[in-house]
Design a protein around this motif. Sequence first.
Motif, PDB file in Angstrom:
ATOM      1  N   SER A   1       0.865  -1.277  -0.129  1.00 50.09           N
ATOM      2  CA  SER A   1      -0.017   0.149   0.061  1.00 50.09           C
ATOM      3  C   SER A   1       0.715   1.228  -0.103  1.00 50.09           C
ATOM      4  O   SER A   1       2.087   1.158  -0.272  1.00 50.09           O
ATOM      5  CB  SER A   1      -0.975  -0.029   1.362  1.00 50.09           C
ATOM      6  N   THR A   2       0.445   2.248   0.398  1.00 49.90           N
ATOM      7  CA  THR A   2       1.278   3.566   0.696  1.00 49.90           C
ATOM      8  C   THR A   2       1.191   4.212   2.151  1.00 49.90           C
ATOM      9  O   THR A   2       0.122   3.718   2.754  1.00 49.90           O
ATOM     10  CB  THR A   2       0.807   4.540  -0.355  1.00 49.90           C
ATOM     11  N   GLY A   3       1.425   5.359   2.325  1.00 46.88           N
ATOM     12  CA  GLY A   3       1.203   5.937   3.621  1.00 46.88           C
ATOM     13  C   GLY A   3      -0.205   6.113   3.944  1.00 46.88           C
ATOM     14  O   GLY A   3      -0.786   5.820   5.057  1.00 46.88           O
ATOM     15  N   THR A   4      -0.982   6.522   2.996  1.00 44.43           N
ATOM     16  CA  THR A   4      -2.428   6.416   3.103  1.00 44.43           C
ATOM     17  C   THR A   4      -3.112   5.256   3.648  1.00 44.43           C
ATOM     18  O   THR A   4      -3.933   5.101   4.660  1.00 44.43           O
ATOM     19  CB  THR A   4      -3.195   7.058   1.778  1.00 44.43           C
ATOM     20  N   GLY A   5      -2.744   4.054   3.298  1.00 49.62           N
ATOM     21  CA  GLY A   5      -3.306   2.773   3.626  1.00 49.62           C
ATOM     22  C   GLY A   5      -2.656   2.526   5.097  1.00 49.62           C
ATOM     23  O   GLY A   5      -3.548   2.025   5.847  1.00 49.62           O
ATOM     24  N   GLY A   6      -1.397   3.084   5.342  1.00 46.31           N
ATOM     25  CA  GLY A   6      -1.342   3.197   6.926  1.00 46.31           C
ATOM     26  C   GLY A   6      -2.054   3.756   7.674  1.00 46.31           C
ATOM     27  O   GLY A   6      -2.235   3.377   8.955  1.00 46.31           O
ATOM     28  N   TRP A   7      -2.546   5.124   7.436  1.00 48.51           N
ATOM     29  CA  TRP A   7      -3.432   5.490   8.042  1.00 48.51           C
ATOM     30  C   TRP A   7      -4.666   4.599   8.329  1.00 48.51           C
ATOM     31  O   TRP A   7      -5.248   4.580   9.600  1.00 48.51           O
ATOM     32  CB  TRP A   7      -4.005   6.938   7.403  1.00 48.51           C
ATOM     33  N   GLU A   8      -5.183   3.976   7.194  1.00 41.99           N
ATOM     34  CA  GLU A   8      -6.342   3.213   7.339  1.00 41.99           C
ATOM     35  C   GLU A   8      -6.023   2.031   8.096  1.00 41.99           C
ATOM     36  O   GLU A   8      -6.866   1.826   9.019  1.00 41.99           O
ATOM     37  CB  GLU A   8      -6.672   2.733   5.874  1.00 41.99           C
TER      38      GLU A   8
ATOM     39  N   ALA B   1      -1.727  12.952  15.190  1.00 42.38           N
ATOM     40  CA  ALA B   1      -0.454  13.963  15.074  1.00 42.38           C
ATOM     41  C   ALA B   1       0.210  13.704  13.966  1.00 42.38           C
ATOM     42  O   ALA B   1       0.762  12.572  13.567  1.00 42.38           O
ATOM     43  CB  ALA B   1       0.276  13.743  16.537  1.00 42.38           C
ATOM     44  N   THR B   2       0.404  14.648  13.250  1.00 45.70           N
ATOM     45  CA  THR B   2       1.254  14.698  11.763  1.00 45.70           C
ATOM     46  C   THR B   2       2.528  15.139  12.241  1.00 45.70           C
ATOM     47  O   THR B   2       2.673  16.661  12.530  1.00 45.70           O
ATOM     48  CB  THR B   2       0.531  15.437  10.854  1.00 45.70           C
ATOM     49  N   HIS B   3       3.475  14.377  12.273  1.00 51.81           N
ATOM     50  CA  HIS B   3       4.858  14.993  12.833  1.00 51.81           C
ATOM     51  C   HIS B   3       5.660  15.816  12.020  1.00 51.81           C
ATOM     52  O   HIS B   3       5.874  16.732  12.584  1.00 51.81           O
ATOM     53  CB  HIS B   3       5.803  13.615  12.953  1.00 51.81           C
ATOM     54  N   ASN B   4       5.350  15.534  10.654  1.00 55.38           N
ATOM     55  CA  ASN B   4       5.943  16.468   9.922  1.00 55.38           C
ATOM     56  C   ASN B   4       4.901  16.759   8.647  1.00 55.38           C
ATOM     57  O   ASN B   4       4.815  16.001   8.041  1.00 55.38           O
ATOM     58  CB  ASN B   4       7.365  15.976   9.204  1.00 55.38           C
ATOM     59  N   GLU B   5       4.410  17.941   8.591  1.00 58.57           N
ATOM     60  CA  GLU B   5       3.503  18.504   7.665  1.00 58.57           C
ATOM     61  C   GLU B   5       4.189  18.903   6.537  1.00 58.57           C
ATOM     62  O   GLU B   5       4.829  19.889   6.286  1.00 58.57           O
ATOM     63  CB  GLU B   5       2.656  19.646   7.926  1.00 58.57           C
TER      64      GLU B   5
ATOM     65  N   VAL C   1       0.661   8.672  15.297  1.00 57.94           N
ATOM     66  CA  VAL C   1       1.429   9.794  14.606  1.00 57.94           C
ATOM     67  C   VAL C   1       1.952   9.296  13.140  1.00 57.94           C
ATOM     68  O   VAL C   1       2.241   8.229  12.777  1.00 57.94           O
ATOM     69  CB  VAL C   1       2.977   9.851  15.381  1.00 57.94           C
ATOM     70  N   ASP C   2       1.484  10.193  12.231  1.00 53.95           N
ATOM     71  CA  ASP C   2       1.769  10.389  10.848  1.00 53.95           C
ATOM     72  C   ASP C   2       3.290  10.744  10.867  1.00 53.95           C
ATOM     73  O   ASP C   2       3.691  11.921  11.025  1.00 53.95           O
ATOM     74  CB  ASP C   2       0.936  11.282   9.807  1.00 53.95           C
ATOM     75  N   GLY C   3       4.100   9.680  10.322  1.00 51.32           N
ATOM     76  CA  GLY C   3       5.554   9.980  10.467  1.00 51.32           C
ATOM     77  C   GLY C   3       6.075   9.869   8.931  1.00 51.32           C
ATOM     78  O   GLY C   3       7.280   9.267   8.615  1.00 51.32           O
ATOM     79  N   VAL C   4       5.229   9.864   8.049  1.00 52.52           N
ATOM     80  CA  VAL C   4       5.626   9.519   6.615  1.00 52.52           C
ATOM     81  C   VAL C   4       6.598  10.218   5.979  1.00 52.52           C
ATOM     82  O   VAL C   4       7.485   9.635   5.202  1.00 52.52           O
ATOM     83  CB  VAL C   4       4.223   9.750   5.641  1.00 52.52           C
ATOM     84  N   SER C   5       6.725  11.604   6.249  1.00 57.16           N
ATOM     85  CA  SER C   5       7.982  12.226   5.786  1.00 57.16           C
ATOM     86  C   SER C   5       8.853  12.493   6.833  1.00 57.16           C
ATOM     87  O   SER C   5       9.575  13.576   6.741  1.00 57.16           O
ATOM     88  CB  SER C   5       7.232  13.602   5.089  1.00 57.16           C
ATOM     89  N   SER C   6       9.020  11.841   8.019  1.00 52.39           N
ATOM     90  CA  SER C   6       9.979  12.055   8.799  1.00 52.39           C
ATOM     91  C   SER C   6      10.625  10.750   9.168  1.00 52.39           C
ATOM     92  O   SER C   6      11.806  10.881   9.597  1.00 52.39           O
ATOM     93  CB  SER C   6       9.327  12.551  10.428  1.00 52.39           C
TER      94      SER C   6
ATOM     95  N   GLN D   1       8.525   5.167   0.028  1.00 51.24           N
ATOM     96  CA  GLN D   1       8.967   6.181  -0.924  1.00 51.24           C
ATOM     97  C   GLN D   1       9.481   7.470  -0.260  1.00 51.24           C
ATOM     98  O   GLN D   1       9.726   8.361  -0.985  1.00 51.24           O
ATOM     99  CB  GLN D   1       7.798   6.295  -1.984  1.00 51.24           C
ATOM    100  N   LYS D   2       9.573   7.420   1.041  1.00 51.33           N
ATOM    101  CA  LYS D   2      10.091   8.696   1.341  1.00 51.33           C
ATOM    102  C   LYS D   2      11.450   8.445   2.383  1.00 51.33           C
ATOM    103  O   LYS D   2      12.529   8.493   1.394  1.00 51.33           O
ATOM    104  CB  LYS D   2       9.101   9.379   2.363  1.00 51.33           C
ATOM    105  N   GLY D   3      11.449   8.237   3.425  1.00 53.76           N
ATOM    106  CA  GLY D   3      12.965   8.290   4.114  1.00 53.76           C
ATOM    107  C   GLY D   3      13.532   6.799   3.743  1.00 53.76           C
ATOM    108  O   GLY D   3      14.628   6.932   3.851  1.00 53.76           O
TER     109      GLY D   3
HETATM  110  C1  LIG Z   1       3.498  11.723   1.477  1.00 55.97           C
HETATM  111  C2  LIG Z   1       2.663  11.611   2.704  1.00 55.97           C
HETATM  112  C3  LIG Z   1       1.469  11.037   3.022  1.00 55.97           C
HETATM  113  C4  LIG Z   1       0.696  10.083   2.033  1.00 55.97           C
HETATM  114  O1  LIG Z   1       1.373   8.974   1.592  1.00 55.97           O
HETATM  115  P1  LIG Z   1       1.184   8.258   0.430  1.00 55.97           P
HETATM  116  O2  LIG Z   1       2.345   7.158   0.445  1.00 55.97           O
HETATM  117  O3  LIG Z   1       1.009   9.010  -0.511  1.00 55.97           O
HETATM  118  O4  LIG Z   1      -0.081   7.602   0.638  1.00 55.97           O
HETATM  119  C5  LIG Z   1       0.924  11.242   4.484  1.00 55.97           C
HETATM  120  N1  LIG Z   1       1.138  12.224   5.139  1.00 55.97           N
HETATM  121  C6  LIG Z   1       2.570  12.639   5.053  1.00 55.97           C
HETATM  122  C7  LIG Z   1       2.971  13.519   6.231  1.00 55.97           C
HETATM  123  C8  LIG Z   1       3.288  12.650   3.807  1.00 55.97           C
HETATM  124  O5  LIG Z   1       4.141  13.311   3.380  1.00 55.97           O
END
Ligand SMILES: *Cc1c(COP(=O)(O)O)cnc(C)c1O
Length: 396
Positions: free
Chosen positions: A62-69, A138-142, A169-174, A195-197
Motif C-alpha cells: 500500500s502507501t502511507g495512506t493505507g497506513g492511516w487506514e 498527530a502529523t509529525h512533519n506536515e 503519529v503520521d511519520g510518513v515524511s519524518s 517512498q520517502k525516508g
Molecule cells: C506523503 C505523505 C502522506 C501520504 O502518503 P502516500 O504514501 O502518498 O499515501 C501522508 N502523510 C504525510 C505527512 C506525507 O508526507
Amino acid sequence: MSFQNPVFIPGPTNMPEAIRKACDMPTIDHRSPLFGQILHPARAGVQEILKSETAEVFIFPSTGTGGWETALTNTLSAGDTVLAARNGMFSHRWIDMCQRHGLNVEIVETPWGHGLPADRYEEILAADKGHKIKAVLATHNETATGVKSDIAAVRRAMDAAGHPAMLFVDGVSSIGSMDFRFDEWGVDVAVTGSQKGFMLPAGLAIVGFSQRAVDATKTAGLPRTFFDINDMTKGYNANAFPYTPPVGLMNGLLLATETLLKEGLDNVFARHTRIASGIRAAIHAWDLELCAASPDLYSDTVSAIKTPEGFNATDIVSLAAEKYGVAFGTGLGEVAGKVFRIGHLGSMTDVMALSGIATAEMCMVDLGLDIKLGSGVAAAQEYYRGSISVPLKVVA
Ligand SMILES: *Cc1c(COP(=O)(O)O)cnc(C)c1O
C-alpha cells in the motif's frame, strides 16, 4: 525531462542504486523460509529505526495512506471520537479519512505554517472527563508546509491531562530522516511509507503498533480485511502475508533499513539537518521566507518557500520541469500558488542539494524575481564547507 537529475520533491525520493537493484529480484516462493529471511529482518530494522523495543511492525502492500487506514480500522469503531489538528494538507486528508469512516473528529483548526497545538490538546483532553476521545492524531512533519511538530509535547499534554487516549503519529515524511522515538514518546501507532525516508519506490505502508494498539483490535468495530493486523500476524508466523507480498520491495526495504542503520541514525539525522540548514541559508540569501512560522518548526526533510505576493509559485515548479528537467514540489491546498517546495530527504547529499538550489535560483531569475544568481548557492556553499566535520562514509 531528465532521468539523470535528482528529484527535489518530498517523496518519492531519490533511490540509491543498490537499493533500487535490491527491488529487482527473481521470483521466490513467497510462503517459504526464504521469504522469512527477508521479512523478519526487514521488520526488525524498521523497529530499530522507530526506536522501539516492543512495537509490532506491519508492512502492507500500500502507501502511507493505507497506513492511516490500518491505524484507524484496527483500533476504532464507528462513532468513536478522535482529536486532530488541521494545519496542512496531510493532517486535513487524515481527518477526511476519519470522517469517511464514520468517526467523530474534534478538529482544532490551526494556521498552516504552525505546529500542532499541544496546549489546546491538553485543554480539550482535560475537559473530556468521560474519555470519549479514543485517539489523538498527530502529523509529525506536515509535508505541505514544511512544519515539524513536537510529538514529545503532545505526549506531555496527554499525560498532563491524565487522558488514556491512544496516540497515532503520521511519520510518513519524518521516519528514517528525522529523529522519531516510538517508545519514549508513548506512540501507539506510527505510520510511514516506503517512498520517502526509506528511499524505495512507493508500494509499502509501514506501521508500528504498541501492545495497547494491538489489544484495541479486540473491540475495534470498523470493518477491515486487507489491512487486518491480526491476519497479518498469522501470515508472518508462517513466513508469509495473508496474500501475495511484493517480495522485491520487501527485499529493498531490508537493504534500506540496513543502509540507514549502517550510516547510523544519528548521522542520518545530522545529515538531514545539515542539508536543510544549507537550503535555509540559501532561502535567507534570496530574502525569501519559509511557510513554517518559526525556526523551531523548520522541517529537515522539506522546505516550503513563500514567494512574493502576486507571483504564482507554481510557475517555478513548471519552469524547472520544462526547462531544466528538475522536479520541485508545488504548494498544496491553502498554500497552492503561494509556496514552492524543495524536498531534501532520503538519498540526498550536500552536493545534490547545491544543484537544486542552483536550479531554483535560475528559475526565479528567469521568471523575473529580484534574486541574484549564485546568491543562494554561495550561502549554502559557505554553510556546507563549514559544517562537514566527519569524514565521508560511503554507504550506498
Ligand atoms: C506523503 C505523505 C502522506 C501520504 O502518503 P502516500 O504514501 O502518498 O499515501 C501522508 N502523510 C504525510 C505527512 C506525507 O508526507
